[in-house]
Design a protein around this motif. Structure first.
Motif, PDB file in Angstrom:
ATOM      1  N   ILE A   6     -45.059  32.925  21.872  1.00 32.98           N
ATOM      2  CA  ILE A   6     -44.282  33.515  22.961  1.00 32.98           C
ATOM      3  C   ILE A   6     -42.861  33.790  22.488  1.00 32.98           C
ATOM      4  N   SER A   7     -42.383  34.996  22.756  1.00 29.79           N
ATOM      5  CA  SER A   7     -41.000  35.367  22.476  1.00 29.79           C
ATOM      6  C   SER A   7     -40.222  35.286  23.783  1.00 29.79           C
ATOM      7  N   VAL A   8     -39.116  34.538  23.767  1.00 31.03           N
ATOM      8  CA  VAL A   8     -38.292  34.371  24.963  1.00 31.03           C
ATOM      9  C   VAL A   8     -36.867  34.784  24.604  1.00 31.03           C
ATOM     10  N   LEU A   9     -36.383  35.827  25.241  1.00 27.69           N
ATOM     11  CA  LEU A   9     -35.018  36.299  25.036  1.00 27.69           C
ATOM     12  C   LEU A   9     -34.137  35.591  26.066  1.00 27.69           C
ATOM     13  N   VAL A  10     -33.124  34.865  25.580  1.00 24.12           N
ATOM     14  CA  VAL A  10     -32.299  34.037  26.464  1.00 24.12           C
ATOM     15  C   VAL A  10     -30.813  34.288  26.213  1.00 24.12           C
ATOM     16  N   ASN A  11     -29.997  33.953  27.216  1.00 22.54           N
ATOM     17  CA  ASN A  11     -28.551  34.001  27.035  1.00 22.54           C
ATOM     18  C   ASN A  11     -28.161  32.987  25.967  1.00 22.54           C
ATOM     19  N   ASP A  12     -27.232  33.374  25.132  1.00 25.46           N
ATOM     20  CA  ASP A  12     -26.750  32.500  24.065  1.00 25.46           C
ATOM     21  C   ASP A  12     -25.716  31.550  24.662  1.00 25.46           C
ATOM     22  N   GLN A  13     -26.205  30.493  25.334  1.00 25.42           N
ATOM     23  CA  GLN A  13     -25.351  29.546  26.045  1.00 25.42           C
ATOM     24  C   GLN A  13     -25.757  28.119  25.690  1.00 25.42           C
ATOM     25  N   PRO A  14     -24.813  27.192  25.721  1.00 32.86           N
ATOM     26  CA  PRO A  14     -25.171  25.786  25.493  1.00 32.86           C
ATOM     27  C   PRO A  14     -26.158  25.296  26.558  1.00 32.86           C
ATOM     28  N   GLY A  15     -27.141  24.501  26.140  1.00 38.11           N
ATOM     29  CA  GLY A  15     -28.081  23.886  27.065  1.00 38.11           C
ATOM     30  C   GLY A  15     -29.337  24.683  27.359  1.00 38.11           C
ATOM     31  N   VAL A  16     -29.396  25.941  26.917  1.00 30.47           N
ATOM     32  CA  VAL A  16     -30.563  26.774  27.225  1.00 30.47           C
ATOM     33  C   VAL A  16     -31.815  26.224  26.536  1.00 30.47           C
TER      34      VAL A  16
END
Length: 165
Positions: A6-16
């Motif tokens: 699975i590819s998950v595109l996420v915000n580059d933020q601490p805790g993600v």
């Protein structure tokens, strides 16, 4: 139970990463492998997660991931033809007399020796998980001193056509 990448595109933020991994844990889904790195989109990171489950389970995972505020996109790469690779570094016992045999294994797998010590070699191998597993098995008789693997990274095959303005 089928293996899913699975590819998950996420915000580059601490805790993600913690929130995504926590979601899997709370739902009782095992993560076999997870890799995280920057993506083609500034401010977004891509997670590649390997897990097992049936289609219904994967649909549930996708829905749960989309509920996380930092998740922008979820794609089951294993639903399409894909390229998946992993890297391993294997430190193997290698007395000088054994080295020609070990180098034969290394050449067969198109791997490379990245460090030579008095009694050890560090071998780097890149490929799919089955290739890595096979190389590890062939090197076991020489004595694997240390092993580290990156986890799977992947993307779908083929080209994406750009939309005309």
């Amino acid at each position: 139970m089928r293996r899913h990448v699975i590819s998950v595109l996420v915000n580059d933020q601490p805790g993600v990463l913690q929130r995504v991994a926590g979601l899997f844990g709370r739902r009782g889904f095992n993560i076999e492998s997870i890799t995280v790195g920057s993506s083609e989109e500034p401010g977004l990171s891509r997670m590649i997660i390997v897990t097992r489950g049936d289609e219904k389970t994967m649909e549930q995972v996708s829905k749960q991931l989309y509920k996380l505020i930092d998740v922008a996109k979820v794609v089951d790469l294993s639903a399409s033809p894909m390229v998946a690779r992993e890297l391993a570094l294997i430190k193997v016992g290698a007395e000088p007399a054994e080295r020609p045999e070990i180098l034969g294994v290394v050449d067969t797998f198109r791997a490379s020796v990245v460090d030579v010590g008095p009694n050890t070699l560090i071998v780097q191998v890149v490929g799919d998980s089955d290739k890595i597993d096979a190389m590890v098995e062939l090197l076991k008789p020489y004595g694997i001193k240390e092993l580290t693997r990156t986890g799977v990274t992947a993307m779908t095959r083929g080209m994406i056509r750009k939309q005309q303005p």
